[in-house]
Design a protein around this motif. Sequence first.
Motif, PDB file in Angstrom:
ATOM      1  N   THR A 250     -17.586   3.404   7.965  1.00 56.59           N
ATOM      2  CA  THR A 250     -16.855   4.062   6.874  1.00 56.59           C
ATOM      3  C   THR A 250     -17.422   3.663   5.524  1.00 56.59           C
ATOM      4  OG1 THR A 250     -15.180   2.296   6.734  1.00 56.59           O
ATOM      5  CG2 THR A 250     -14.735   4.127   8.246  1.00 56.59           C
ATOM      6  N   LEU A 251     -18.274   2.637   5.496  1.00 52.97           N
ATOM      7  CA  LEU A 251     -18.961   2.234   4.279  1.00 52.97           C
ATOM      8  C   LEU A 251     -20.314   2.931   4.195  1.00 52.97           C
ATOM      9  CD1 LEU A 251     -18.369  -1.646   4.422  1.00 52.97           C
ATOM     10  CD2 LEU A 251     -17.034   0.052   3.142  1.00 52.97           C
ATOM     11  N   SER A 252     -20.824   3.053   2.991  1.00 60.81           N
ATOM     12  CA  SER A 252     -22.164   3.588   2.790  1.00 60.81           C
ATOM     13  C   SER A 252     -22.890   2.647   1.838  1.00 60.81           C
ATOM     14  CB  SER A 252     -22.101   5.003   2.201  1.00 60.81           C
ATOM     15  OG  SER A 252     -23.415   5.507   1.984  1.00 60.81           O
ATOM     16  N   VAL A 253     -23.491   1.599   2.408  1.00 62.84           N
ATOM     17  CA  VAL A 253     -24.117   0.539   1.621  1.00 62.84           C
ATOM     18  C   VAL A 253     -25.543   0.334   2.113  1.00 62.84           C
ATOM     19  CG1 VAL A 253     -23.979  -1.869   0.878  1.00 62.84           C
ATOM     20  CG2 VAL A 253     -21.874  -0.580   1.316  1.00 62.84           C
ATOM     21  N   PRO A 259     -23.225  -3.736   5.792  1.00 64.51           N
ATOM     22  CA  PRO A 259     -22.199  -4.744   6.057  1.00 64.51           C
ATOM     23  C   PRO A 259     -21.064  -4.210   6.904  1.00 64.51           C
ATOM     24  CG  PRO A 259     -21.836  -3.787   3.909  1.00 64.51           C
ATOM     25  CD  PRO A 259     -23.107  -3.169   4.427  1.00 64.51           C
ATOM     26  N   VAL A 260     -20.270  -5.128   7.410  1.00 66.10           N
ATOM     27  CA  VAL A 260     -19.038  -4.747   8.093  1.00 66.10           C
ATOM     28  C   VAL A 260     -17.967  -4.480   7.036  1.00 66.10           C
ATOM     29  CG1 VAL A 260     -19.659  -6.152  10.078  1.00 66.10           C
ATOM     30  CG2 VAL A 260     -18.167  -7.121   8.312  1.00 66.10           C
ATOM     31  N   VAL A 264     -10.869  -3.627   6.132  1.00 71.21           N
ATOM     32  CA  VAL A 264     -10.493  -2.441   6.901  1.00 71.21           C
ATOM     33  C   VAL A 264      -8.993  -2.195   6.869  1.00 71.21           C
ATOM     34  CG1 VAL A 264     -10.559  -3.834   9.030  1.00 71.21           C
ATOM     35  CG2 VAL A 264     -10.573  -1.346   9.171  1.00 71.21           C
ATOM     36  N   GLU A 265      -8.186  -3.247   6.978  1.00 71.19           N
ATOM     37  CA  GLU A 265      -6.735  -3.046   6.970  1.00 71.19           C
ATOM     38  C   GLU A 265      -6.246  -2.611   5.587  1.00 71.19           C
ATOM     39  OE1 GLU A 265      -4.634  -6.388   8.475  1.00 71.19           O
ATOM     40  OE2 GLU A 265      -5.658  -6.382  10.412  1.00 71.19           O
ATOM     41  N   LEU A 266      -6.786  -3.202   4.548  1.00 70.53           N
ATOM     42  CA  LEU A 266      -6.374  -2.878   3.189  1.00 70.53           C
ATOM     43  C   LEU A 266      -6.790  -1.471   2.799  1.00 70.53           C
ATOM     44  CD1 LEU A 266      -5.165  -3.912   0.498  1.00 70.53           C
ATOM     45  CD2 LEU A 266      -7.466  -4.693  -0.116  1.00 70.53           C
ATOM     46  N   VAL A 271      -9.233   5.348   3.394  1.00 72.20           N
ATOM     47  CA  VAL A 271     -10.210   6.034   4.248  1.00 72.20           C
ATOM     48  C   VAL A 271      -9.561   7.266   4.873  1.00 72.20           C
ATOM     49  CG1 VAL A 271     -11.555   5.863   6.361  1.00 72.20           C
ATOM     50  CG2 VAL A 271     -11.568   3.980   4.726  1.00 72.20           C
ATOM     51  N   THR A 272      -8.296   7.149   5.308  1.00 74.54           N
ATOM     52  CA  THR A 272      -7.592   8.269   5.919  1.00 74.54           C
ATOM     53  C   THR A 272      -7.429   9.429   4.935  1.00 74.54           C
ATOM     54  OG1 THR A 272      -6.386   6.799   7.388  1.00 74.54           O
ATOM     55  CG2 THR A 272      -5.453   8.985   7.057  1.00 74.54           C
TER      56      THR A 272
END
Length: 274
Positions: A250-253, A259-260, A264-266, A271-272
């Motif tokens: 879900t990241l674009s780095v 990276p991971v 993710v929870e925050l 993202v949704t």
Amino acid sequence: MTIRNVLSIAGSDPSGGAGIQADLKAFSARGTYGMAALTALTAQNTQGVTAIHALPPEFVRAQIEAIFADIRVDSVKIGMIANAQIARTVAELLETHAMGIPIVLDPVMVAKGGAPLLASDAGQAVIDRLLPLASVITPNLPEAAVLLGENEAKTRAEMASQATGLLQQGPGAVLIKGGHLASDDSPDVLVDVGGVTWFEGPRTTTRNTHGTGCTLSSAIAAELAKGRSMVEAVKLAKAYLAEAINAADTLSVGSGHGPVNHFVELWEDEVTRR
């Protein structure tokens, strides 16, 4: 109960995926207050490391002494040490200030792209001075092999055997990570005075695994700071890392090993919505 304070002693990653930057993200994600003492500066991105500048040992000393002179430290994570002088300096300070505090040692030796992160003269200093201070060490398969002077483990039995061998060098526990194992899953093995404990986990298909070792060891340090047992700390940290890896895409780095997703929870709702 106040928020626990966790100190990372490690190198910097300007791309934010590993090193001190990853440590601070993991500390925060696990509900602790993160602090950092730098051992080295690196020039790196998701494609690799292009330069390393180890800080003077006396400056490393000054940073750590400043923290312990003023702030309660509930656990310590040690990452990139860079060279033998820094290893000895860190050991001397922890022997003085950190007795009784959980210490997680991630023996960082090689970057994801293959660049060496530990000087050739530093390995023995890490073994002699830092391993005996550690509550747990968290090598991957290549690092465990180097520390023991053996071939890299290829099976679960060899992983457990090498963890037992490393335990005899003085740490309170040894967690060998099985991410390099040629299997469909990614098992880790913990060996301590209580015996052998396996932690199972599925292997996620993604190239974005930069900083996974830093993140796992930092999450363990955070959980130990909160008073968790070693087994519970590793279990919670591994579950957290699995979620962070699952959400890495879900990241674009960058265009290499990204990276991971530490938060993710925050960031789940964000993202949704997108």
